[in-house]
Design an enzyme around this catalytic site. Sequence first.
Site, PDB file in Angstrom:
ATOM      1  N   HIS A   1     158.169   4.444 -26.884  1.00 13.51           N
ATOM      2  CA  HIS A   1     158.505   3.842 -27.678  1.00 13.51           C
ATOM      3  C   HIS A   1     159.853   3.361 -28.030  1.00 13.51           C
ATOM      4  O   HIS A   1     160.119   4.842 -27.740  1.00 13.51           O
ATOM      5  CB  HIS A   1     157.766   3.435 -29.081  1.00 13.51           C
ATOM      6  CG  HIS A   1     156.243   3.376 -28.871  1.00 13.51           C
ATOM      7  ND1 HIS A   1     155.758   4.212 -28.995  1.00 13.51           N
ATOM      8  CD2 HIS A   1     155.305   2.427 -29.549  1.00 13.51           C
ATOM      9  CE1 HIS A   1     153.958   3.949 -28.903  1.00 13.51           C
ATOM     10  NE2 HIS A   1     154.404   2.992 -29.656  1.00 13.51           N
TER      11      HIS A   1
ATOM     12  N   ASP B   1     160.411   6.083 -30.696  1.00 15.39           N
ATOM     13  CA  ASP B   1     160.583   7.762 -29.987  1.00 15.39           C
ATOM     14  C   ASP B   1     162.132   8.135 -29.465  1.00 15.39           C
ATOM     15  O   ASP B   1     161.627   9.624 -29.824  1.00 15.39           O
ATOM     16  CB  ASP B   1     159.515   8.058 -28.587  1.00 15.39           C
ATOM     17  CG  ASP B   1     157.953   6.666 -28.899  1.00 15.39           C
ATOM     18  OD1 ASP B   1     157.987   6.592 -30.110  1.00 15.39           O
ATOM     19  OD2 ASP B   1     157.367   6.722 -28.040  1.00 15.39           O
TER      20      ASP B   1
ATOM     21  N   GLU C   1     146.937  -3.740 -24.702  1.00 13.63           N
ATOM     22  CA  GLU C   1     146.428  -2.789 -24.985  1.00 13.63           C
ATOM     23  C   GLU C   1     145.226  -3.079 -26.482  1.00 13.63           C
ATOM     24  O   GLU C   1     146.026  -3.388 -27.939  1.00 13.63           O
ATOM     25  CB  GLU C   1     147.146  -1.901 -25.954  1.00 13.63           C
ATOM     26  CG  GLU C   1     146.377  -0.545 -26.062  1.00 13.63           C
ATOM     27  CD  GLU C   1     146.966   0.894 -26.284  1.00 13.63           C
ATOM     28  OE1 GLU C   1     148.117   1.108 -25.931  1.00 13.63           O
ATOM     29  OE2 GLU C   1     147.025   1.298 -27.319  1.00 13.63           O
TER      30      GLU C   1
ATOM     31  N   GLU D   1     142.321   2.262 -24.828  1.00 18.60           N
ATOM     32  CA  GLU D   1     141.961   3.214 -24.856  1.00 18.60           C
ATOM     33  C   GLU D   1     140.873   3.754 -25.463  1.00 18.60           C
ATOM     34  O   GLU D   1     139.993   2.539 -25.801  1.00 18.60           O
ATOM     35  CB  GLU D   1     143.163   2.905 -26.548  1.00 18.60           C
ATOM     36  CG  GLU D   1     143.533   4.686 -27.141  1.00 18.60           C
ATOM     37  CD  GLU D   1     144.227   4.604 -27.604  1.00 18.60           C
ATOM     38  OE1 GLU D   1     145.476   3.607 -27.314  1.00 18.60           O
ATOM     39  OE2 GLU D   1     144.374   5.157 -28.975  1.00 18.60           O
TER      40      GLU D   1
ATOM     41  N   ASP E   1     144.731   4.668 -22.073  1.00 17.64           N
ATOM     42  CA  ASP E   1     144.649   5.660 -22.529  1.00 17.64           C
ATOM     43  C   ASP E   1     143.726   6.456 -23.110  1.00 17.64           C
ATOM     44  O   ASP E   1     142.879   6.343 -23.352  1.00 17.64           O
ATOM     45  CB  ASP E   1     145.209   5.077 -24.463  1.00 17.64           C
ATOM     46  CG  ASP E   1     147.017   4.412 -24.199  1.00 17.64           C
ATOM     47  OD1 ASP E   1     148.004   4.494 -23.603  1.00 17.64           O
ATOM     48  OD2 ASP E   1     147.277   3.783 -25.301  1.00 17.64           O
TER      49      ASP E   1
ATOM     50  N   ASP F   1     142.613  10.058 -32.569  1.00 15.10           N
ATOM     51  CA  ASP F   1     144.459  10.235 -30.953  1.00 15.10           C
ATOM     52  C   ASP F   1     143.957  11.805 -30.859  1.00 15.10           C
ATOM     53  O   ASP F   1     144.360  11.874 -30.653  1.00 15.10           O
ATOM     54  CB  ASP F   1     145.127   9.756 -31.714  1.00 15.10           C
ATOM     55  CG  ASP F   1     145.592   8.275 -31.596  1.00 15.10           C
ATOM     56  OD1 ASP F   1     144.518   7.149 -30.509  1.00 15.10           O
ATOM     57  OD2 ASP F   1     146.259   7.918 -32.001  1.00 15.10           O
TER      58      ASP F   1
ATOM     59  N   ASP G   1     147.348   8.690 -25.141  1.00 14.39           N
ATOM     60  CA  ASP G   1     147.875   9.051 -26.053  1.00 14.39           C
ATOM     61  C   ASP G   1     146.961  10.036 -27.573  1.00 14.39           C
ATOM     62  O   ASP G   1     146.164   8.983 -27.928  1.00 14.39           O
ATOM     63  CB  ASP G   1     147.445   7.349 -26.749  1.00 14.39           C
ATOM     64  CG  ASP G   1     147.788   6.733 -27.661  1.00 14.39           C
ATOM     65  OD1 ASP G   1     148.611   7.241 -28.405  1.00 14.39           O
ATOM     66  OD2 ASP G   1     148.417   5.499 -27.783  1.00 14.39           O
TER      67      ASP G   1
HETATM   68  C1  XLS Z   1     148.022   3.159 -31.205  1.00 13.80           C
HETATM   69  C2  XLS Z   1     147.827   2.755 -30.052  1.00 13.80           C
HETATM   70  C3  XLS Z   1     149.639   3.093 -29.305  1.00 13.80           C
HETATM   71  C4  XLS Z   1     149.810   2.224 -28.352  1.00 13.80           C
HETATM   72  C5  XLS Z   1     151.483   1.918 -27.785  1.00 13.80           C
HETATM   73  O1  XLS Z   1     146.868   3.140 -32.066  1.00 13.80           O
HETATM   74  O2  XLS Z   1     147.621   3.834 -29.247  1.00 13.80           O
HETATM   75  O3  XLS Z   1     149.951   4.228 -30.184  1.00 13.80           O
HETATM   76  O4  XLS Z   1     149.600   3.088 -27.300  1.00 13.80           O
HETATM   77  O5  XLS Z   1     151.980   1.328 -29.016  1.00 13.80           O
HETATM   78 NI    NI Z   2     147.321   3.609 -27.782  1.00  7.90          NI
HETATM   79 NI    NI Z   3     145.678   3.723 -30.724  1.00  4.82          NI
END
Ligand code: XLS
Ligand code: NI
Ligand code: NI
Length: 433
Positions: A99, A102, A230, A266, A294, A307, A337
Amino acid sequence: MTGFFKNIPAITYQGTSATSEFAFRHYNPDEMLLGKRMEDHLRFAVAYWHSFAWPGGDPFGSQTFQRPWFGDSMDLSRLKADVAFEMFDILGQPFYCFHDADMRPEGDTFAESKRNLDEMVDYIATKQEAHKAKLLWGTSNLFSHRRWMSGAATNPDPDVYAYAAATVKANLDATMKLGGQNYVLWGGREGYETLLNTDLKAEREHAGRFLQQVVEYKYKIGFKGAILIEPKPQEPSKHQYDYDVATVYGFLKDFGLEGEVKTNIEQGHAILAGHSFEHEIALAASLGIFGSIDMNRNDYQSGWDTDQFPNNHAEKAVAFYEILKAGGFTTGGVNFDAKVRRQSLDPEDLILAHVGGMDTCARALKAAAALLESGEMEAAKADRYAGWKTPAAQAMLKGSLEEAAARVTAEGLEPQPRSGRQERLENLWNKYI
Ligand code: XLS
Ligand code: NI
Ligand code: NI
């Protein structure tokens, strides 16, 4: 060299008899599976945010990590990038994701933030030339700063919509400049807390128009990568407009974008939505909107997006099976991720978390590829649906409800239930795992 990872060797494939922790036991980049190198199947990426920007906070405590690059200056941002590329080298990572927030310090004005970003993009472009890792995807952080608290494109304040447009435009430019293969939009705050203060209809329409503008801009600048959404059901917003794959598909259809935008799915978000990861992948593939994943895991008891790094290859194998069946990745890949726990303070923890995650995925991929190659699961499935191959069955789909109904009396149909054989198929899975 920054010295942050001093004494940590480059990780190589040493097989299951390896004695060192610092070795891959399953991830062998050059191993061929279904006619393709393992590295090209998996297309691993490191998430810049979790490994290099996250301070280790939780709702009850702040920073636990003490990284030499923490702080808001450009010098520290360059140090962070140096360390990041050292980690990519140690792991042999082909890709990373970022991002804007980051990799660059936030400025006092948009212009200053943009200048910082542009400078960092130039710096990182030179790093990419000297190292293996390339950009899998870029994205915008439209959720951390207080200006986004009520949403970005769905904010009741049109000035915030404009700010989101400026931010995404800058990051799409940056992603293109770095040769990124995708651009991701995750709508963390594109949702709402309470209907008492929310015009749901207007917000959803603004989100749709915003996405159309992003796609229009992609063509204007000639960005060749894929635009990905996402899905996530909630957190941070109570209700998010991109709940899951099915919701996103309806949304894309509504705004005429189903041929333009795909999904980045994800694992943890699928669980939060009450689905399995493989369900989300299979559904996206069947709708033609599967893009990338992800990879992580959720704590199944906690109810939020924890995560964590994946460590259960049997669970991931089912997901990789669906990915392989869908033909594998094109622009997408496996982005970790995932973050180490806030007590995992050491540089070694950061490296070994990725080693474990990569080995877990490699093992899962190998099992999935072997099962797919055997054809056993697909044969069982084809057999279950064999009745649909008959001309009478096919004609029924083309005809009317009455014509279908008429078969019952004309042919004296009395359906005979057949076993779904679930346990036998589960045993078949375990043979490959
Ligand atoms: C948050 C998301 C984030 C995205 C990117 O829950 O997974 O990390 O992958 O903004
Ligand atoms: Ni993510
Ligand atoms: Ni996430």
